[in-house]
Structure formats: structure tokens, C-alpha cells
Design a protein around this motif. Sequence first.
Motif, PDB file in Angstrom:
ATOM      1  N   SER A 184       0.867  -1.175   0.000  1.00 43.20           N
ATOM      2  CA  SER A 184       0.000   0.000   0.000  1.00 43.20           C
ATOM      3  C   SER A 184       0.903   1.223   0.000  1.00 43.20           C
ATOM      4  O   SER A 184       1.690   1.427   0.928  1.00 43.20           O
ATOM      5  CB  SER A 184      -0.903   0.042   1.234  1.00 43.20           C
ATOM      6  OG  SER A 184      -1.919  -0.924   1.143  1.00 43.20           O
ATOM      7  N   ASP A 221      -1.575  -0.995  -4.128  1.00 42.79           N
ATOM      8  CA  ASP A 221      -2.671  -0.052  -4.190  1.00 42.79           C
ATOM      9  C   ASP A 221      -2.102   1.292  -3.771  1.00 42.79           C
ATOM     10  O   ASP A 221      -1.102   1.377  -3.066  1.00 42.79           O
ATOM     11  CB  ASP A 221      -3.894  -0.461  -3.365  1.00 42.79           C
ATOM     12  CG  ASP A 221      -3.597  -0.904  -1.957  1.00 42.79           C
ATOM     13  OD1 ASP A 221      -2.737  -0.316  -1.301  1.00 42.79           O
ATOM     14  OD2 ASP A 221      -4.246  -1.853  -1.505  1.00 42.79           O
ATOM     15  N   VAL A 245      -2.903   4.932  -2.101  1.00 47.63           N
ATOM     16  CA  VAL A 245      -3.822   5.659  -1.236  1.00 47.63           C
ATOM     17  C   VAL A 245      -3.436   7.128  -1.268  1.00 47.63           C
ATOM     18  O   VAL A 245      -2.386   7.523  -0.751  1.00 47.63           O
ATOM     19  CB  VAL A 245      -3.777   5.128   0.213  1.00 47.63           C
ATOM     20  CG1 VAL A 245      -4.822   5.822   1.065  1.00 47.63           C
ATOM     21  CG2 VAL A 245      -3.948   3.615   0.245  1.00 47.63           C
ATOM     22  N   ARG A 267      -6.592   0.697  -8.798  1.00 45.52           N
ATOM     23  CA  ARG A 267      -5.693   0.543  -7.655  1.00 45.52           C
ATOM     24  C   ARG A 267      -5.651   1.795  -6.777  1.00 45.52           C
ATOM     25  O   ARG A 267      -5.101   1.758  -5.682  1.00 45.52           O
ATOM     26  CB  ARG A 267      -4.261   0.238  -8.129  1.00 45.52           C
ATOM     27  CG  ARG A 267      -4.119  -1.062  -8.889  1.00 45.52           C
ATOM     28  CD  ARG A 267      -2.723  -1.210  -9.443  1.00 45.52           C
ATOM     29  NE  ARG A 267      -2.464  -0.153 -10.417  1.00 45.52           N
ATOM     30  CZ  ARG A 267      -1.299   0.053 -11.019  1.00 45.52           C
ATOM     31  NH1 ARG A 267      -0.258  -0.715 -10.722  1.00 45.52           N
ATOM     32  NH2 ARG A 267      -1.145   1.018 -11.903  1.00 45.52           N
ATOM     33  N   ALA A 291      -5.289   1.356   4.804  1.00 48.78           N
ATOM     34  CA  ALA A 291      -4.615   0.144   4.336  1.00 48.78           C
ATOM     35  C   ALA A 291      -4.892  -1.037   5.266  1.00 48.78           C
ATOM     36  O   ALA A 291      -5.171  -2.147   4.804  1.00 48.78           O
ATOM     37  CB  ALA A 291      -3.111   0.389   4.217  1.00 48.78           C
ATOM     38  N   SER A 309      -7.017  -3.030   2.691  1.00 49.31           N
ATOM     39  CA  SER A 309      -6.115  -3.567   1.689  1.00 49.31           C
ATOM     40  C   SER A 309      -5.648  -4.982   1.979  1.00 49.31           C
ATOM     41  O   SER A 309      -5.634  -5.818   1.090  1.00 49.31           O
ATOM     42  CB  SER A 309      -4.889  -2.659   1.542  1.00 49.31           C
ATOM     43  OG  SER A 309      -3.954  -3.248   0.670  1.00 49.31           O
ATOM     44  N   SER A 313      -2.610  -5.492   2.498  1.00 52.07           N
ATOM     45  CA  SER A 313      -1.245  -5.504   1.973  1.00 52.07           C
ATOM     46  C   SER A 313      -0.259  -5.869   3.074  1.00 52.07           C
ATOM     47  O   SER A 313      -0.477  -5.595   4.248  1.00 52.07           O
ATOM     48  CB  SER A 313      -0.891  -4.143   1.370  1.00 52.07           C
ATOM     49  OG  SER A 313      -0.995  -3.132   2.349  1.00 52.07           O
ATOM     50  N   LEU A 315       3.854  -1.380   3.685  1.00 48.49           N
ATOM     51  CA  LEU A 315       3.461   0.017   3.537  1.00 48.49           C
ATOM     52  C   LEU A 315       4.626   0.777   2.925  1.00 48.49           C
ATOM     53  O   LEU A 315       5.788   0.534   3.270  1.00 48.49           O
ATOM     54  CB  LEU A 315       3.124   0.653   4.890  1.00 48.49           C
ATOM     55  CG  LEU A 315       1.931   0.089   5.640  1.00 48.49           C
ATOM     56  CD1 LEU A 315       1.823   0.767   7.003  1.00 48.49           C
ATOM     57  CD2 LEU A 315       0.650   0.269   4.850  1.00 48.49           C
TER      58      LEU A 315
END
Length: 128
Positions: free
Chosen positions: A5, A33, A35, A58, A80, A84, A86, A89
Motif C-alpha cells: 500500500s 494499491d 492511497v 488501484r 490500508a 487492503s 497488503s 506500507l
Amino acid sequence: MAAISVIVPIYKVEAFLHRCVDSILAQTFADFDLVLVDDGSPDSCGDICEEYARKDGRIHVIHQKNGGLSAARNTGIDWAQANSGSQWLAFVDSDDWIEPDMYEKMMALMEKYGVRLVCAGRWDVSSE
């Protein structure tokens, strides 16, 4: 679920935002993705973020009242963690840009050495 993320806090960076976001979207490692946290920016940053989100699934945009850089980063982290899944980070300042293979190299280093943190260097660029 994205592997990374990428969180970008945004405030009054209209002149730099396209270069920043484009450099992230051009990554050779595409499993992320993005943000974009509009921290109450009074310029057109919020609209620019929304335009990107319409073009790329995304990208996730959060608009909030101005709370400062740390608050914007924390908002991105919260998103996130909640949305997410994920594993990693990453943070990019909205007036910066990154090399196209940055995340590919960072992920390879993490895998090779079994580390949980990788820091990138930086170049100072001025337009004097």
C-alpha cells in the motif's frame, strides 16, 4: 490483495502531483494499491486525485479536513489496515517522484535478505 500500500499525503502540491502519481503508476512492480490522502488541500489536488482514481482501480482517494502530514499518513495507514490486506506500507511525499523500478528492487532486497524494512536513498534536485 495488493502486496504494497503506497500512501501519499497531499496538501497544496498541485504543481507536483501529476509527476508524483505518474511515477508511482509507472512502477515495474505493479502489485500495489495507491492511497491518495487529500489533507484538505485548498487547490485542485482533490479533483486531480479523483481523476486518477477514475482511471485506475488501484487508486483510493480519501478527503479529510487538514490535519497535517502525520495525520494524513496515519489516515492512509488506517485505510490500508482496514481495506487492503497488503503486507507492506510505502510512503511517497507528494512533491517527490520515484524511479520506475524502485519497488521491484525493494521487494527483491526484502526477499533476498529476509528483512522487514528497506529505506531508499534520495537525490536533491533544485531548479536554481
